[in-house]
Scaffold this motif. Structure first.
Motif, mmCIF file in Angstrom:
data_model
loop_
_atom_site.group_PDB
_atom_site.id
_atom_site.type_symbol
_atom_site.label_atom_id
_atom_site.label_comp_id
_atom_site.label_asym_id
_atom_site.label_seq_id
_atom_site.Cartn_x
_atom_site.Cartn_y
_atom_site.Cartn_z
ATOM 1 N N ARG A 1 -8.322 18.163 -4.028
ATOM 2 C CA ARG A 1 -7.395 17.524 -4.986
ATOM 3 C C ARG A 1 -6.004 17.360 -4.370
ATOM 4 O O ARG A 1 -5.336 16.356 -4.601
ATOM 5 C CB ARG A 1 -7.310 18.345 -6.269
ATOM 6 C CG ARG A 1 -8.605 18.371 -7.035
ATOM 7 C CD ARG A 1 -8.587 17.418 -8.221
ATOM 8 N NE ARG A 1 -9.843 17.452 -8.931
ATOM 9 C CZ ARG A 1 -10.068 18.167 -10.018
ATOM 10 N NH1 ARG A 1 -9.126 18.914 -10.544
ATOM 11 N NH2 ARG A 1 -11.251 18.110 -10.599
ATOM 12 N N LEU A 2 -5.568 18.361 -3.611
ATOM 13 C CA LEU A 2 -4.275 18.258 -2.943
ATOM 14 C C LEU A 2 -4.287 17.107 -1.948
ATOM 15 O O LEU A 2 -3.363 16.300 -1.916
ATOM 16 C CB LEU A 2 -3.934 19.568 -2.224
ATOM 17 C CG LEU A 2 -2.664 19.530 -1.378
ATOM 18 C CD1 LEU A 2 -1.438 19.366 -2.275
ATOM 19 C CD2 LEU A 2 -2.541 20.790 -0.539
ATOM 20 N N ASP A 3 -5.338 17.001 -1.160
ATOM 21 C CA ASP A 3 -5.449 15.923 -0.184
ATOM 22 C C ASP A 3 -5.402 14.559 -0.877
ATOM 23 O O ASP A 3 -4.682 13.656 -0.440
ATOM 24 C CB ASP A 3 -6.740 16.073 0.616
ATOM 25 C CG ASP A 3 -6.819 15.068 1.750
ATOM 26 O OD1 ASP A 3 -5.953 15.119 2.651
ATOM 27 O OD2 ASP A 3 -7.743 14.235 1.725
ATOM 28 N N SER A 4 -6.123 14.407 -1.964
ATOM 29 C CA SER A 4 -6.103 13.137 -2.720
ATOM 30 C C SER A 4 -4.709 12.843 -3.247
ATOM 31 O O SER A 4 -4.249 11.694 -3.191
ATOM 32 C CB SER A 4 -7.078 13.192 -3.892
ATOM 33 O OG SER A 4 -8.395 13.293 -3.432
ATOM 34 N N PHE A 5 -4.044 13.877 -3.773
ATOM 35 C CA PHE A 5 -2.692 13.681 -4.302
ATOM 36 C C PHE A 5 -1.727 13.261 -3.195
ATOM 37 O O PHE A 5 -0.960 12.305 -3.353
ATOM 38 C CB PHE A 5 -2.202 14.959 -4.993
ATOM 39 C CG PHE A 5 -0.779 14.872 -5.451
ATOM 40 C CD1 PHE A 5 -0.426 14.051 -6.507
ATOM 41 C CD2 PHE A 5 0.212 15.588 -4.803
ATOM 42 C CE1 PHE A 5 0.904 13.946 -6.923
ATOM 43 C CE2 PHE A 5 1.528 15.494 -5.205
ATOM 44 C CZ PHE A 5 1.880 14.672 -6.266
ATOM 45 N N ILE A 6 -1.739 13.963 -2.064
ATOM 46 C CA ILE A 6 -0.838 13.633 -0.949
ATOM 47 C C ILE A 6 -1.086 12.209 -0.472
ATOM 48 O O ILE A 6 -0.155 11.433 -0.266
ATOM 49 C CB ILE A 6 -1.001 14.637 0.223
ATOM 50 C CG1 ILE A 6 -0.550 16.045 -0.185
ATOM 51 C CG2 ILE A 6 -0.278 14.152 1.479
ATOM 52 C CD1 ILE A 6 0.913 16.223 -0.448
ATOM 53 N N ARG A 7 -2.340 11.834 -0.323
ATOM 54 C CA ARG A 7 -2.671 10.490 0.165
ATOM 55 C C ARG A 7 -2.306 9.400 -0.844
ATOM 56 O O ARG A 7 -2.172 8.236 -0.477
ATOM 57 C CB ARG A 7 -4.147 10.406 0.531
ATOM 58 C CG ARG A 7 -4.486 11.220 1.768
ATOM 59 C CD ARG A 7 -5.982 11.248 2.065
ATOM 60 N NE ARG A 7 -6.290 12.179 3.128
ATOM 61 C CZ ARG A 7 -6.208 11.892 4.426
ATOM 62 N NH1 ARG A 7 -5.849 10.694 4.811
ATOM 63 N NH2 ARG A 7 -6.509 12.814 5.332
ATOM 64 N N SER A 8 -2.113 9.762 -2.111
ATOM 65 C CA SER A 8 -1.728 8.780 -3.130
ATOM 66 C C SER A 8 -0.209 8.600 -3.238
ATOM 67 O O SER A 8 0.260 7.707 -3.938
ATOM 68 C CB SER A 8 -2.280 9.201 -4.498
ATOM 69 O OG SER A 8 -1.539 10.292 -5.023
ATOM 70 N N LEU A 9 0.556 9.443 -2.559
ATOM 71 C CA LEU A 9 2.014 9.352 -2.651
ATOM 72 C C LEU A 9 2.510 8.041 -2.046
ATOM 73 O O LEU A 9 1.971 7.573 -1.049
ATOM 74 C CB LEU A 9 2.660 10.525 -1.908
ATOM 75 C CG LEU A 9 2.442 11.904 -2.507
ATOM 76 C CD1 LEU A 9 2.929 12.994 -1.552
ATOM 77 C CD2 LEU A 9 3.142 12.023 -3.847
#
Length: 153
Positions: free
Chosen positions: A137-145
């Motif tokens: 979830r963190l990886d998805s969030f960072i990549r969505s920034l």
């Protein structure tokens, strides 16, 4: 010119430390240069530097600083810092074009860490975080920034 800046915007890495300086979590996305030392040594150096900067800022500030130390920059990157009331420290390194990532770090704490770690009875507290769900979830969030770019130089 704007296209060049947007292409170089990125997140390099993220550290989460507990109140005692133990690194609970680390991940990197676009880190081009390694430190040349073990990860444990790198974590100790990072925490020691944060401890020193926080102490320096609190002693040298001409005003009472409600938020304390938030970030600093070098000629190559900007370090963003967020500390929770419980003493967790979230540290994210980005390129220089990201001026303020405080809301991002607060979101990681409130919406990811609290929901997926603190409220999860299967995740032991005060130990390095080994939650695949949190990492994903963190990886998805960072990549969505908006300032994340996988092609950053």
């Amino acid at each position: 010119m704007e296209k060049q800046i947007a292409d170089s915007m990125t997140v390099h890495n993220l550290y989460i430390f507990d109140r005692n300086g133990s690194c609970l979590f680390y991940n990197e996305w676009n880190r081009k240069k390694q430190a040349g030392i073990s990860k444990d040594e790198e974590f100790k150096l990072m925490y020691g530097m944060l401890f020193s900067i926080r102490s320096f800022v609190s002693k040298m500030s001409p005003q009472d600083m409600k938020d304390g130390f938030l970030s600093f920059q070098t000629s190559k990157y900007r370090l963003h810092y967020y500390e929770t009331a419980s003493g967790l420290k979230f540290v994210m390194n980005t390129d220089l074009s990201v001026s303020n990532a405080r809301d991002t770090l607060q979101h990681i704490y409130s919406n990811l860490y609290v929901d997926l770690v603190v409220k999860n009875p299967l995740v032991p507290s005060c130990q390095p975080l080994d939650s695949e769900l949190f990492g994903t979830r963190l990886d998805s969030f960072i990549r969505s920034l908006p300032y994340y770019s996988p092609r950053a130089a």
